[in-house]
Scaffold this active site. Structure first.
Site, PDB file in Angstrom:
ATOM      1  N   ASN A   1     -30.065   6.520 -15.761  1.00 52.74           N
ATOM      2  CA  ASN A   1     -29.840   7.068 -14.421  1.00 52.74           C
ATOM      3  C   ASN A   1     -30.192   5.975 -13.415  1.00 52.74           C
ATOM      4  OD1 ASN A   1     -29.825   8.426 -12.002  1.00 52.74           O
ATOM      5  ND2 ASN A   1     -31.578   9.740 -12.459  1.00 52.74           N
TER       6      ASN A   1
ATOM      7  N   LYS B   1     -29.719   6.049 -10.255  1.00 49.18           N
ATOM      8  CA  LYS B   1     -30.030   6.570  -8.917  1.00 49.18           C
ATOM      9  C   LYS B   1     -29.221   5.767  -7.881  1.00 49.18           C
ATOM     10  CE  LYS B   1     -34.369   8.031 -10.842  1.00 49.18           C
ATOM     11  NZ  LYS B   1     -35.773   8.346 -10.667  1.00 49.18           N
TER      12      LYS B   1
ATOM     13  N   HIS C   1     -31.774  17.231 -10.692  1.00 54.10           N
ATOM     14  CA  HIS C   1     -32.808  16.185 -10.755  1.00 54.10           C
ATOM     15  C   HIS C   1     -33.870  16.485  -9.698  1.00 54.10           C
ATOM     16  CE1 HIS C   1     -34.834  12.344 -10.460  1.00 54.10           C
ATOM     17  NE2 HIS C   1     -34.352  12.077 -11.666  1.00 54.10           N
TER      18      HIS C   1
ATOM     19  N   GLU D   1     -35.313  14.723  -7.623  1.00 52.10           N
ATOM     20  CA  GLU D   1     -35.055  14.121  -6.303  1.00 52.10           C
ATOM     21  C   GLU D   1     -34.034  14.946  -5.522  1.00 52.10           C
ATOM     22  OE1 GLU D   1     -34.248  10.234  -7.901  1.00 52.10           O
ATOM     23  OE2 GLU D   1     -36.347  10.153  -8.533  1.00 52.10           O
TER      24      GLU D   1
ATOM     25  N   GLU E   1     -38.314  16.491 -17.275  1.00 52.55           N
ATOM     26  CA  GLU E   1     -38.874  15.379 -16.516  1.00 52.55           C
ATOM     27  C   GLU E   1     -40.023  15.878 -15.639  1.00 52.55           C
ATOM     28  OE1 GLU E   1     -35.688  12.071 -16.077  1.00 52.55           O
ATOM     29  OE2 GLU E   1     -35.443  13.458 -14.410  1.00 52.55           O
TER      30      GLU E   1
ATOM     31  N   GLY F   1     -41.046   7.539 -12.248  1.00 54.30           N
ATOM     32  CA  GLY F   1     -41.266   6.310 -11.485  1.00 54.30           C
ATOM     33  C   GLY F   1     -42.729   5.959 -11.240  1.00 54.30           C
TER      34      GLY F   1
ATOM     35  N   SER G   1     -40.823   7.711 -16.656  1.00 52.47           N
ATOM     36  CA  SER G   1     -41.522   6.483 -17.054  1.00 52.47           C
ATOM     37  C   SER G   1     -41.338   6.109 -18.524  1.00 52.47           C
ATOM     38  CB  SER G   1     -43.020   6.573 -16.703  1.00 52.47           C
ATOM     39  OG  SER G   1     -43.175   6.667 -15.302  1.00 52.47           O
TER      40      SER G   1
END
Ligand code: PGA
Length: 259
Positions: free
Chosen positions: A10, A12, A105, A107, A177, A183, A222
């Site tokens: 991904n 992003k 996701h 985000e 996730e 991240g 991560s």
């Protein structure tokens, strides 16, 4: 194990025309070099504007690929067409030979206020157009600390559990996730990852053995070349959704090899 693993990149909102071209070509070379009984499928999710570029490069190479390699969009609209400025529909993804779409996701949930209801509409739209959804779920740090992880995941899966057909439940891909692991370099312990994946499999399938056998549950947050092989040893982890470590072809290849 009957389930084929998936390693998904991904990107992003990262990358350029040149970087997408180089990444696809390097992956294709890698896939052609590792023939035989490869246990994984590789999925690349570049920014939507580069899907066609990636598809074009992939099409030139795909005849000699031993590892199945396909594309995903990072999001798409729940609407089929119309006055929705800036949006891309599932029909358009299909038209451009894109086979998967990442939905929900964290985000998207956090910065674009996507609710479980909207995400479910997107899942339906994806299935209506023959696109396989990769549904992301995961708890916030605070939920985790308060022991609410299972409640949050159950809530995020509820509409799909209630409304998808058995066949759709076999096809959908789930990505677990934990938001606090994305991240950050932090991950749950290997034991926790396996426990949660096992839980997700039983919640989502409601102990339907056929679905449980086929459902692929990826871990994301991560993942890197150092932790990948330990994570992949978990029997209920069927691959990974990789963000940061997928931006460099070398680290992404190491993660694929770790499977
Ligand atoms: P990360 O991102 O690998 O950079 O933690 C994962 C994701 O958001 O899908």
């Amino acid at each position: 194990m009957m389930r084929k693993g998936i390693i998904a990149a991904n990107w992003k909102m990262n990358g350029t025309h040149t970087e997408v071209t180089q990444f696809v070509n390097a992956l294709a070379t890698f896939a052609a070099e590792t023939p035989g009984t490869n246990p994984v499928e590789v999925i690349f999710a570049p920014p939507a504007i580069y899907l066609d570029l990636a598809q074009g490069n992939l099409a030139q190479q795909s005849s000699n690929l031993a590892t199945p390699f396909s594309l995903a969009a990072q999001d798409a609209s729940q609407h089929d067409n119309g006055a929705y400025t800036g949006e891309i529909s599932m029909a358009m993804l299909r038209d451009m030979n894109c086979q998967h779409v990442i939905l929900g996701h964290s985000e998207r949930r956090q910065y674009f206020a996507e609710t479980n209801a909207v995400i479910y509409e997107k899942i339906t739209a994806a299935f209506n157009h023959g696109i396989t959804p990769i549904l992301c779920i995961g708890e916030q740090d605070q939920d985790n600390q308060q022991g609410k992880t299972t409640d949050v995941l159950t809530e995020q899966l509820a509409l799909a559990i209630e409304k998808l057909s058995e066949n759709q439940k076999q096809q959908i891909i789930i990505a677990y996730e934990p938001v606090w692991a994305i991240g950050t370099g932090r991950t749950p312990s290997i034991d926790e990852i396996e426990k949660i994946h096992q839980k997700i499999r039983s919640i989502f399938t409601q102990n339907n053995d056929t679905i449980a056998r086929d459902l692929r549950i990826l871990y994301g947050g991560s993942v890197n070349p150092d932790n990948a092989s330990a994570i992949f040893k978990c029997p209920n982890v069927d691959g990974a959704l990789v963000g940061g470590a997928s931006l460099k072809i070398d680290s992404f290849k190491q993660i694929i090899k770790a499977y």
